[in-house]
Design a protein around this motif. Structure first.
Motif, PDB file in Angstrom:
ATOM      1  N   GLU A 154       0.802  -1.222   0.000  1.00 15.68           N
ATOM      2  CA  GLU A 154       0.000   0.000   0.000  1.00 15.68           C
ATOM      3  C   GLU A 154       0.838   1.277   0.000  1.00 15.68           C
ATOM      4  O   GLU A 154       0.466   2.267  -0.628  1.00 15.68           O
ATOM      5  N   LEU A 155       1.969   1.256   0.720  1.00 13.81           N
ATOM      6  CA  LEU A 155       2.764   2.469   0.894  1.00 13.81           C
ATOM      7  C   LEU A 155       4.216   2.218   0.527  1.00 13.81           C
ATOM      8  O   LEU A 155       4.718   1.107   0.637  1.00 13.81           O
ATOM      9  N   ILE A 156       4.876   3.290   0.134  1.00 12.56           N
ATOM     10  CA  ILE A 156       6.281   3.197  -0.246  1.00 12.56           C
ATOM     11  C   ILE A 156       7.027   4.392   0.326  1.00 12.56           C
ATOM     12  O   ILE A 156       6.461   5.485   0.480  1.00 12.56           O
ATOM     13  N   CYS A 157       8.282   4.177   0.678  1.00  7.81           N
ATOM     14  CA  CYS A 157       9.121   5.244   1.221  1.00  7.81           C
ATOM     15  C   CYS A 157       9.903   5.885   0.081  1.00  7.81           C
ATOM     16  O   CYS A 157      10.576   5.190  -0.689  1.00  7.81           O
ATOM     17  N   VAL A 158       9.819   7.204  -0.039  1.00  5.29           N
ATOM     18  CA  VAL A 158      10.554   7.937  -1.071  1.00  5.29           C
ATOM     19  C   VAL A 158      11.298   9.091  -0.415  1.00  5.29           C
ATOM     20  O   VAL A 158      11.057   9.432   0.746  1.00  5.29           O
ATOM     21  N   GLU A 159      12.205   9.685  -1.165  1.00  2.08           N
ATOM     22  CA  GLU A 159      12.975  10.824  -0.659  1.00  2.08           C
ATOM     23  C   GLU A 159      12.723  12.024  -1.556  1.00  2.08           C
ATOM     24  O   GLU A 159      13.033  11.999  -2.748  1.00  2.08           O
ATOM     25  N   ILE A 160      12.114  13.071  -0.988  1.00  2.00           N
ATOM     26  CA  ILE A 160      11.765  14.267  -1.743  1.00  2.00           C
ATOM     27  C   ILE A 160      12.414  15.471  -1.076  1.00  2.00           C
ATOM     28  O   ILE A 160      12.158  15.749   0.098  1.00  2.00           O
ATOM     29  N   ASN A 161      13.263  16.173  -1.833  1.00  2.00           N
ATOM     30  CA  ASN A 161      13.971  17.348  -1.293  1.00  2.00           C
ATOM     31  C   ASN A 161      14.677  17.023   0.021  1.00  2.00           C
ATOM     32  O   ASN A 161      14.591  17.771   1.002  1.00  2.00           O
ATOM     33  N   ASP A 162      15.376  15.886   0.031  1.00  2.00           N
ATOM     34  CA  ASP A 162      16.152  15.428   1.190  1.00  2.00           C
ATOM     35  C   ASP A 162      15.290  15.077   2.398  1.00  2.00           C
ATOM     36  O   ASP A 162      15.799  14.955   3.514  1.00  2.00           O
ATOM     37  N   SER A 163      13.981  14.926   2.199  1.00  2.00           N
ATOM     38  CA  SER A 163      13.084  14.539   3.288  1.00  2.00           C
ATOM     39  C   SER A 163      12.473  13.175   2.992  1.00  2.00           C
ATOM     40  O   SER A 163      12.120  12.883   1.846  1.00  2.00           O
ATOM     41  N   ILE A 164      12.362  12.347   4.031  1.00  3.17           N
ATOM     42  CA  ILE A 164      11.718  11.046   3.887  1.00  3.17           C
ATOM     43  C   ILE A 164      10.206  11.245   3.858  1.00  3.17           C
ATOM     44  O   ILE A 164       9.636  11.934   4.708  1.00  3.17           O
ATOM     45  N   CYS A 165       9.560  10.652   2.864  1.00  3.16           N
ATOM     46  CA  CYS A 165       8.105  10.728   2.740  1.00  3.16           C
ATOM     47  C   CYS A 165       7.547   9.328   2.501  1.00  3.16           C
ATOM     48  O   CYS A 165       8.234   8.452   1.972  1.00  3.16           O
ATOM     49  N   TYR A 166       6.292   9.152   2.896  1.00  3.67           N
ATOM     50  CA  TYR A 166       5.589   7.908   2.610  1.00  3.67           C
ATOM     51  C   TYR A 166       4.440   8.229   1.668  1.00  3.67           C
ATOM     52  O   TYR A 166       3.669   9.162   1.909  1.00  3.67           O
ATOM     53  N   GLN A 167       4.357   7.448   0.600  1.00  2.59           N
ATOM     54  CA  GLN A 167       3.341   7.694  -0.410  1.00  2.59           C
ATOM     55  C   GLN A 167       2.598   6.412  -0.743  1.00  2.59           C
ATOM     56  O   GLN A 167       3.154   5.311  -0.658  1.00  2.59           O
ATOM     57  N   SER A 168       1.342   6.582  -1.139  1.00  2.00           N
ATOM     58  CA  SER A 168       0.622   5.454  -1.714  1.00  2.00           C
ATOM     59  C   SER A 168       1.129   5.266  -3.137  1.00  2.00           C
ATOM     60  O   SER A 168       1.613   6.210  -3.771  1.00  2.00           O
ATOM     61  N   PHE A 169       1.037   4.052  -3.650  1.00  2.00           N
ATOM     62  CA  PHE A 169       1.520   3.790  -5.000  1.00  2.00           C
ATOM     63  C   PHE A 169       0.795   4.659  -6.023  1.00  2.00           C
ATOM     64  O   PHE A 169       1.373   5.064  -7.034  1.00  2.00           O
TER      65      PHE A 169
END
Length: 242
Positions: free
Chosen positions: A145-160
């Motif tokens: 359901e969720l994935i960890c990504v890195e946006i502007n040097d910040s850790i974020c969790y997003q749905s696919f």
């Protein structure tokens, strides 16, 4: 009297005043009622500035102190699968609690945050647990359901759904894997990433902010809808016989 593990004794009022102890217990009990458990280090973080640092030197001392003043029927243990120290009811099931917490995380991210949430905002919403433990719960219980990504040097969790993948990505992935099979090239994570990048005309991991290979593998496993089913083994996306 509070007895520390090194056999040093303190009066309870030396450790903290009664108001602080009552608030600490009220917070802990609220977490237990809401989640069935909470992380010891987080309760310590919230109250450490109100405790005597000579008496409570670290999280281990705090755990001993909490266990002494806590209501009966509560235990402090290392949580299975994750290792973080938590407090839970004696008759509580940690696995069930973690699964319920993860469902709440998914709902919060997908509905309240419209599919994308920073690590900090997630921690602010679930203050009974550290960012580290929340991330572990997502990796273990929300891998589809969720994935960890890195946006502007910040850790974020997003749905696919909010990653912005091409609508036909699942079909594209099947086509790429079929081609690799035809030429006898094992679809290792590096080979598959290169093939996807060439097909889409972008550096796939960079374009979609995938911070590591583990995140890439999880995304591929979730998006693959072909037959026979495939799974990652030694970083190669292998399938069974047709």
């Amino acid at each position: 009297m509070f007895r520390r593990k090194d056999d040093v004794f303190f009066l309870l009022d030396q450790v903290s005043d009664k108001v602080t102890r009552n608030e600490l217990l009220a917070t802990a009990n609220a977490y237990l009622h809401k989640y069935g458990c909470f992380e010891i280090s987080e309760l310590h973080r919230q109250f450490e500035n109100r405790l005597n640092r000579i008496c409570i030197r670290n999280v281990e001392d705090f755990e001993s102190f909490y266990q002494q003043i806590a209501q009966s029927g509560v235990r402090c243990v290392a949580a299975p699968q994750v290792g973080n120290r938590i407090a839970r009811y004696n008759n509580g099931n940690v696995q069930t609690s973690f699964e319920a917490i993860t469902k709440s995380i998914i709902i919060f991210i997908t509905e309240s945050c419209y599919g994308s949430c920073t690590e900090g905002n997630l921690h602010n919403e679930f203050q009974a647990f550290s960012a580290d433990l929340l991330g572990k719960l997502i990796r273990i219980f929300a891998e589809n359901e969720l994935i960890c990504v890195e946006i502007n040097d910040s850790i974020c969790y997003q749905s696919f759904e909010t990653l912005g993948l091409p609508q036909n990505f699942a079909d594209t992935l099947i086509t790429i894997l079929d081609r690799l099979d035809e030429i006898g090239l094992p679809p290792s994570q590096e080979v598959l990433h290169t093939a996807i990048s060439l097909e889409l005309g972008v550096n796939f991991r960079t374009e979609f902010s995938l911070p590591n290979w583990n995140t890439f593998r999880r995304l591929i496993a979730s998006c693959f809808k072909g037959e026979p089913r495939r799974e990652w083994k030694n970083n190669i996306f292998l399938g069974g016989e047709r």
